[in-house]
Scaffold this active site. Structure first.
Site, PDB file in Angstrom:
ATOM      1  N   HIS A 229       0.887  -1.115  -0.005  1.00 17.60           N
ATOM      2  CA  HIS A 229      -0.059   0.156  -0.071  1.00 17.60           C
ATOM      3  C   HIS A 229       0.759   1.130  -0.035  1.00 17.60           C
ATOM      4  O   HIS A 229       2.053   1.293   0.566  1.00 17.60           O
ATOM      5  CB  HIS A 229      -0.797   0.064   1.281  1.00 17.60           C
ATOM      6  CG  HIS A 229      -1.703   1.237   1.398  1.00 17.60           C
ATOM      7  ND1 HIS A 229      -2.645   1.859   0.536  1.00 17.60           N
ATOM      8  CD2 HIS A 229      -1.570   2.094   2.630  1.00 17.60           C
ATOM      9  CE1 HIS A 229      -2.976   2.956   0.907  1.00 17.60           C
ATOM     10  NE2 HIS A 229      -2.532   3.102   2.170  1.00 17.60           N
TER      11      HIS A 229
ATOM     12  N   HIS B 147       0.836   4.610   1.200  1.00 20.27           N
ATOM     13  CA  HIS B 147       0.062   5.321   2.105  1.00 20.27           C
ATOM     14  C   HIS B 147       0.247   6.895   1.922  1.00 20.27           C
ATOM     15  O   HIS B 147       1.303   7.504   1.763  1.00 20.27           O
ATOM     16  CB  HIS B 147       0.750   5.062   3.513  1.00 20.27           C
ATOM     17  CG  HIS B 147       0.039   5.610   4.570  1.00 20.27           C
ATOM     18  ND1 HIS B 147      -0.909   4.940   5.796  1.00 20.27           N
ATOM     19  CD2 HIS B 147      -0.109   6.827   5.187  1.00 20.27           C
ATOM     20  CE1 HIS B 147      -1.247   5.733   6.755  1.00 20.27           C
ATOM     21  NE2 HIS B 147      -1.159   6.802   6.381  1.00 20.27           N
TER      22      HIS B 147
ATOM     23  N   HIS C 235       4.090   0.327   2.657  1.00 16.48           N
ATOM     24  CA  HIS C 235       4.163  -0.889   3.625  1.00 16.48           C
ATOM     25  C   HIS C 235       3.106  -1.922   3.115  1.00 16.48           C
ATOM     26  O   HIS C 235       2.150  -1.771   2.340  1.00 16.48           O
ATOM     27  CB  HIS C 235       3.701  -0.446   5.005  1.00 16.48           C
ATOM     28  CG  HIS C 235       2.442   0.107   5.215  1.00 16.48           C
ATOM     29  ND1 HIS C 235       1.289  -0.668   5.425  1.00 16.48           N
ATOM     30  CD2 HIS C 235       1.706   1.358   5.267  1.00 16.48           C
ATOM     31  CE1 HIS C 235       0.270  -0.109   5.501  1.00 16.48           C
ATOM     32  NE2 HIS C 235       0.405   1.274   5.223  1.00 16.48           N
TER      33      HIS C 235
ATOM     34  N   HIS D  25       0.246  -4.318   3.188  1.00 15.13           N
ATOM     35  CA  HIS D  25      -1.197  -4.225   3.712  1.00 15.13           C
ATOM     36  C   HIS D  25      -2.031  -5.821   3.435  1.00 15.13           C
ATOM     37  O   HIS D  25      -2.875  -5.752   2.984  1.00 15.13           O
ATOM     38  CB  HIS D  25      -2.275  -3.212   2.810  1.00 15.13           C
ATOM     39  CG  HIS D  25      -2.950  -2.444   3.816  1.00 15.13           C
ATOM     40  ND1 HIS D  25      -3.880  -3.058   4.433  1.00 15.13           N
ATOM     41  CD2 HIS D  25      -2.934  -1.055   3.962  1.00 15.13           C
ATOM     42  CE1 HIS D  25      -4.434  -2.284   5.180  1.00 15.13           C
ATOM     43  NE2 HIS D  25      -4.011  -0.831   4.758  1.00 15.13           N
TER      44      HIS D  25
ATOM     45  N   HIS E 110      -6.392   5.921  19.110  1.00 12.76           N
ATOM     46  CA  HIS E 110      -6.423   5.067  17.992  1.00 12.76           C
ATOM     47  C   HIS E 110      -6.303   6.108  16.708  1.00 12.76           C
ATOM     48  O   HIS E 110      -6.942   7.277  16.567  1.00 12.76           O
ATOM     49  CB  HIS E 110      -7.738   4.575  17.805  1.00 12.76           C
ATOM     50  CG  HIS E 110      -8.174   3.545  18.742  1.00 12.76           C
ATOM     51  ND1 HIS E 110      -7.586   2.157  19.003  1.00 12.76           N
ATOM     52  CD2 HIS E 110      -8.995   3.823  19.823  1.00 12.76           C
ATOM     53  CE1 HIS E 110      -7.874   1.715  19.981  1.00 12.76           C
ATOM     54  NE2 HIS E 110      -8.886   2.549  20.512  1.00 12.76           N
TER      55      HIS E 110
ATOM     56  N   HIS F 210      -7.040   6.157   9.668  1.00  8.26           N
ATOM     57  CA  HIS F 210      -6.479   6.338   8.385  1.00  8.26           C
ATOM     58  C   HIS F 210      -7.515   6.168   7.381  1.00  8.26           C
ATOM     59  O   HIS F 210      -8.178   5.006   7.285  1.00  8.26           O
ATOM     60  CB  HIS F 210      -5.234   5.473   8.009  1.00  8.26           C
ATOM     61  CG  HIS F 210      -4.812   5.668   6.693  1.00  8.26           C
ATOM     62  ND1 HIS F 210      -4.512   6.857   6.135  1.00  8.26           N
ATOM     63  CD2 HIS F 210      -4.389   4.687   5.627  1.00  8.26           C
ATOM     64  CE1 HIS F 210      -4.149   6.662   4.763  1.00  8.26           C
ATOM     65  NE2 HIS F 210      -3.970   5.319   4.582  1.00  8.26           N
TER      66      HIS F 210
ATOM     67  N   HIS G  93      -7.935   5.659   3.324  1.00 12.96           N
ATOM     68  CA  HIS G  93      -7.452   5.548   1.791  1.00 12.96           C
ATOM     69  C   HIS G  93      -8.153   6.328   0.911  1.00 12.96           C
ATOM     70  O   HIS G  93      -9.410   6.683   0.973  1.00 12.96           O
ATOM     71  CB  HIS G  93      -7.436   4.151   1.494  1.00 12.96           C
ATOM     72  CG  HIS G  93      -6.607   3.028   2.225  1.00 12.96           C
ATOM     73  ND1 HIS G  93      -5.903   1.997   1.701  1.00 12.96           N
ATOM     74  CD2 HIS G  93      -6.433   3.009   3.562  1.00 12.96           C
ATOM     75  CE1 HIS G  93      -5.253   1.470   2.807  1.00 12.96           C
ATOM     76  NE2 HIS G  93      -5.612   1.813   3.977  1.00 12.96           N
TER      77      HIS G  93
ATOM     78  N   HIS H 167      -9.488   2.849   8.709  1.00 11.86           N
ATOM     79  CA  HIS H 167      -9.345   1.813   9.671  1.00 11.86           C
ATOM     80  C   HIS H 167      -8.394   2.504  10.609  1.00 11.86           C
ATOM     81  O   HIS H 167      -7.645   3.386  10.419  1.00 11.86           O
ATOM     82  CB  HIS H 167      -8.436   0.539   9.098  1.00 11.86           C
ATOM     83  CG  HIS H 167      -7.269   0.807   8.227  1.00 11.86           C
ATOM     84  ND1 HIS H 167      -6.104   0.787   8.978  1.00 11.86           N
ATOM     85  CD2 HIS H 167      -6.845   0.803   7.124  1.00 11.86           C
ATOM     86  CE1 HIS H 167      -4.987   0.686   8.090  1.00 11.86           C
ATOM     87  NE2 HIS H 167      -5.757   1.331   7.024  1.00 11.86           N
ATOM     88  N   CYS H 168      -8.130   1.735  11.873  1.00  4.61           N
ATOM     89  CA  CYS H 168      -7.280   2.062  12.865  1.00  4.61           C
ATOM     90  C   CYS H 168      -5.810   1.655  12.431  1.00  4.61           C
ATOM     91  O   CYS H 168      -5.753   0.401  11.906  1.00  4.61           O
ATOM     92  CB  CYS H 168      -7.522   1.268  14.166  1.00  4.61           C
ATOM     93  SG  CYS H 168      -6.238   1.572  15.483  1.00  4.61           S
ATOM     94  N   HIS H 169      -4.615   2.333  12.442  1.00  7.44           N
ATOM     95  CA  HIS H 169      -3.619   1.971  11.915  1.00  7.44           C
ATOM     96  C   HIS H 169      -2.662   1.402  13.140  1.00  7.44           C
ATOM     97  O   HIS H 169      -1.378   1.296  12.957  1.00  7.44           O
ATOM     98  CB  HIS H 169      -3.004   3.329  11.311  1.00  7.44           C
ATOM     99  CG  HIS H 169      -2.219   3.048  10.152  1.00  7.44           C
ATOM    100  ND1 HIS H 169      -1.096   1.979  10.124  1.00  7.44           N
ATOM    101  CD2 HIS H 169      -2.117   3.170   8.674  1.00  7.44           C
ATOM    102  CE1 HIS H 169      -0.715   1.986   8.836  1.00  7.44           C
ATOM    103  NE2 HIS H 169      -1.586   2.624   7.941  1.00  7.44           N
ATOM    104  N   ILE H 170      -3.137   1.272  14.347  1.00  9.96           N
ATOM    105  CA  ILE H 170      -2.506   0.233  15.292  1.00  9.96           C
ATOM    106  C   ILE H 170      -2.785  -1.152  14.598  1.00  9.96           C
ATOM    107  O   ILE H 170      -3.897  -1.454  14.343  1.00  9.96           O
ATOM    108  CB  ILE H 170      -3.042   0.366  16.717  1.00  9.96           C
ATOM    109  CG1 ILE H 170      -2.557   1.561  17.172  1.00  9.96           C
ATOM    110  CG2 ILE H 170      -2.557  -0.898  17.401  1.00  9.96           C
ATOM    111  CD1 ILE H 170      -3.337   2.081  18.291  1.00  9.96           C
TER     112      ILE H 170
ATOM    113  N   HIS I  86      -4.924  -3.760  15.979  1.00  2.78           N
ATOM    114  CA  HIS I  86      -6.312  -3.450  15.969  1.00  2.78           C
ATOM    115  C   HIS I  86      -7.174  -3.917  14.698  1.00  2.78           C
ATOM    116  O   HIS I  86      -8.244  -4.262  14.884  1.00  2.78           O
ATOM    117  CB  HIS I  86      -6.355  -2.099  16.555  1.00  2.78           C
ATOM    118  CG  HIS I  86      -5.930  -1.620  18.100  1.00  2.78           C
ATOM    119  ND1 HIS I  86      -6.028  -0.433  18.515  1.00  2.78           N
ATOM    120  CD2 HIS I  86      -5.208  -2.714  18.943  1.00  2.78           C
ATOM    121  CE1 HIS I  86      -5.531  -0.571  19.887  1.00  2.78           C
ATOM    122  NE2 HIS I  86      -5.213  -1.890  20.100  1.00  2.78           N
TER     123      HIS I  86
ATOM    124  N   PHE J  77     -10.782  -3.574  13.527  1.00  2.00           N
ATOM    125  CA  PHE J  77     -11.049  -2.382  13.785  1.00  2.00           C
ATOM    126  C   PHE J  77     -10.931  -1.515  12.196  1.00  2.00           C
ATOM    127  O   PHE J  77     -10.179  -0.619  12.343  1.00  2.00           O
ATOM    128  CB  PHE J  77      -9.975  -1.824  14.310  1.00  2.00           C
ATOM    129  CG  PHE J  77     -10.538  -0.420  15.306  1.00  2.00           C
ATOM    130  CD1 PHE J  77     -11.418   0.579  14.798  1.00  2.00           C
ATOM    131  CD2 PHE J  77      -9.981  -0.120  16.424  1.00  2.00           C
ATOM    132  CE1 PHE J  77     -11.747   1.689  15.225  1.00  2.00           C
ATOM    133  CE2 PHE J  77     -10.255   1.144  17.284  1.00  2.00           C
ATOM    134  CZ  PHE J  77     -11.093   2.034  16.570  1.00  2.00           C
TER     135      PHE J  77
END
Length: 541
Positions: A100, A102, A145, A147, A439, A442, A444, A494-497, A500, A505
């Protein structure tokens, strides 16, 4: 599928000159291509290899043979053609992959967003896939990164910068090249497959800055050194490559002037500390105006002991002429705190739509939650599960309404060319609330206007910051953003942790799916279709 790995991908020679005036002289700013820097037309092999960024050796997932992955450099308007070759063999980590880009909006190239099970099937081992896209007018600091599952936590993450020869802030700095990129990452000694199976909070082993760090109880392994020359001004591009940790970034004795957030130029803001959440990026100008010496760069991590003893969570700012030794500088005091609600995008204009809360064309309240059974996160009581057929392929196969799209309850259909308002209240302290915050959220395919920031109760419809990743904050916060649906396709929110996200998430914004079916149906390459098993594509476009 054609054997793209047999092709020769020429590295574009980007030795263009970006000139900027100062009060004393005309500076020439060149972005040289070093051995670990790639151009927008490149080949990246995804391999397994043993690395020890913090002194602990482990097998990892590497792009271009390194962690962090090689810097990808481009200039505004460049075409990208990145051939990703999957050569993974270590079964202790995921063998499939996708990449991805980002922060890149992927206008009219939703198929190249690189999000497994949303915009593509993953790339199997021993296969390759070419991502082709043009970021248009986008410039600034980005990253790329994996995905696929939690794979980027195993190492597949690296910086991407699109330079602007007509940078509106070009007269504020003297140096901006691969030596001024600062990546902040957490690092783990255990495979992401094993960590992703845990039903407790995952704690990293160390903080690494530009791929180097130390862990508690470990050896005094090398730390990253950022070299500067007294009197010069440096544009440091700070990138949050983290899987979970957020960092409070500081440089002893030096203030920082923010000029960019998530690829958007901002009005200059002077700070002496800067919170950087997973997925976020900032450009800051730092003037080397202190006595020649060594100064600690600190990245205090929320998930680790907030200590710098023995060089933990640290790197070194070294002036030319200083001794090759650890700094002895003290941290603080910090008087110029960062306040996102005061950060202003340079050219964002006013927020679209009626300047009142809840008065956009479409208003969605996305309430996050968490259940201890299975350690699952959810949004509006639905936990995201990867569909067996990518959402884009579902759309190309004739499903054009949310009721027809999988996963059930996690897809929100958005009409074309409308103003969308998303609010996502923090629920940390509530029963079944989304624990483990703040949290970082992000989206896209878009940048959004942050009309209410974490830590702030008021709304800004005038000139708020635009970005693509924002902290949800803590209990009592109700972060609210707006964007315009001018980019058809399914986009992940989505949460970028990453742990999660792995546990549900997320939701999908299916933006004008009927238009997406026509637009993407005309441009998806045959090789995109061939990534999926034949039984999934036989009824598709």
């Amino acid at each position: 599928m054609p054997d793209y790995s047999a092709f020769t991908f020429a590295f574009a020679i980007l030795s263009g000159v970006c000139a900027a005036s100062t009060a004393t002289n005309e500076l020439t700013r060149v972005h040289p291509r070093s051995s670990n820097v790639l151009g927008p037309s490149s080949q990246i092999s995804i391999t397994n290899g043993v690395v020890s960024p913090d002194g602990f050796a482990r097998s990892a997932v590497l792009a271009g043979g390194s962690f962090p992955a090689p810097l990808i450099q481009a200039y505004k308007g460049d075409d990208f053609a990145i051939n990703v070759v999957n050569q993974l063999v270590d079964e202790s980590m995921p063998l499939d992959t996708s990449v991805h880009w980002h922060g890149i909006s992927q206008h009219e190239t939703n198929w190249a967003d690189g999000t497994s099970y949303i915009t593509q099937c993953p790339i199997p081992a021993n296969r390759s896939f070419v991502y082709q896209f043009n970021p248009g007018s986008q410039t600034g600091t980005y990253w790329y990164h994996s995905h696929y599952s939690t794979q980027y936590c195993d190492g597949l993450r690296g910086p991407l910068v699109i330079y602007d020869r007509d940078d509106p802030h070009g007269d504020m700095y003297d140096v901006d090249d691969e030596t001024t990129i600062i990546t902040l990452a957490d690092w783990y000694h255990t495979s992401s497959i094993d960590l992703g199976a845990l039903t407790v909070q995952v704690i990293p082993n160390s903080t690494v800055i530009n791929g180097l760090g130390r862990y508690s109880g470990g050896p005094s392994s090398p730390l990253a050194v950022i070299d500067v020359e007294e009197g010069k001004r440096y544009r440091f591009r700070i990138i949050g490559l983290s899987c979970a940790s957020w960092f409070n970034f500081t440089i002893d004795g030096h203030e920082m002037t923010i000029i960019e957030a998530d690829g958007e130029e901002t009005e200059p803001m002077v700070v002496d500390s800067l919170p950087v959440f997973p997925g976020q990026r900032y450009s800051v100008v730092v003037t080397a105006n202190q006595p020649v010496g060594n100064y600690w760069i600190r990245a205090s991590a929320d998930l680790l002991n907030r200590t710098f003893e023995g060089g933990l969570n640290s790197a070194i700012l070294r002036y030319e002429g200083a001794a090759d030794e650890d700094p002895t500088t003290e941290e603080g005091p910090y008087d110029l705190d960062f306040n996102e609600s005061l950060l202003v995008s340079l050219d964002s204009g006013g927020v679209p739509g009626t300047p009142e809360v809840g008065k956009a064309d479409v208003n969605l309240n996305l309430v996050p939650g968490h259940t201890t059974a299975g350690d699952l996160f959810n949004i509006n009581n639905v936990s995201f599960v990867d569909p067996t057929v990518p959402v884009l392929l579902q759309i190309l196969s004739g499903a054009t309404h949310a009721s027809q799209l999988l996963p059930n309850g996690s897809v929100y259909e958005l009409p074309h060319n409308k103003v969308i308002e998303l609010s996502f209240p923090a629920t940390d302290d509530l029963v079944n609330g989304a624990v483990g915050g703040p949290h970082p959220m992000h989206l896209h395919g878009h940048k959004f206007w942050v009309i209410r920031s974490a830590g702030n109760s008021s709304y800004n419809f005038d000139r708020p910051v635009m970005r693509d990743t924002v902290s949800m904050g803590t209990q009592g916060d109700n972060v609210t953003v707006r964007f315009v649906t001018d980019n058809s396709g399914p986009w992940f929110f989505h949460c970028h942790i990453d742990w999660h996200l792995h546990h549900g998430f997320a939701v999908v914004m299916a933006e004008s799916p009927a238009e997406a079916a026509i637009e993407q149906g005309n441009v998806v390459p045959q090789d995109w279709k061939s990534l999926c098993p034949a039984n999934l594509t036989s009824s598709g476009s």
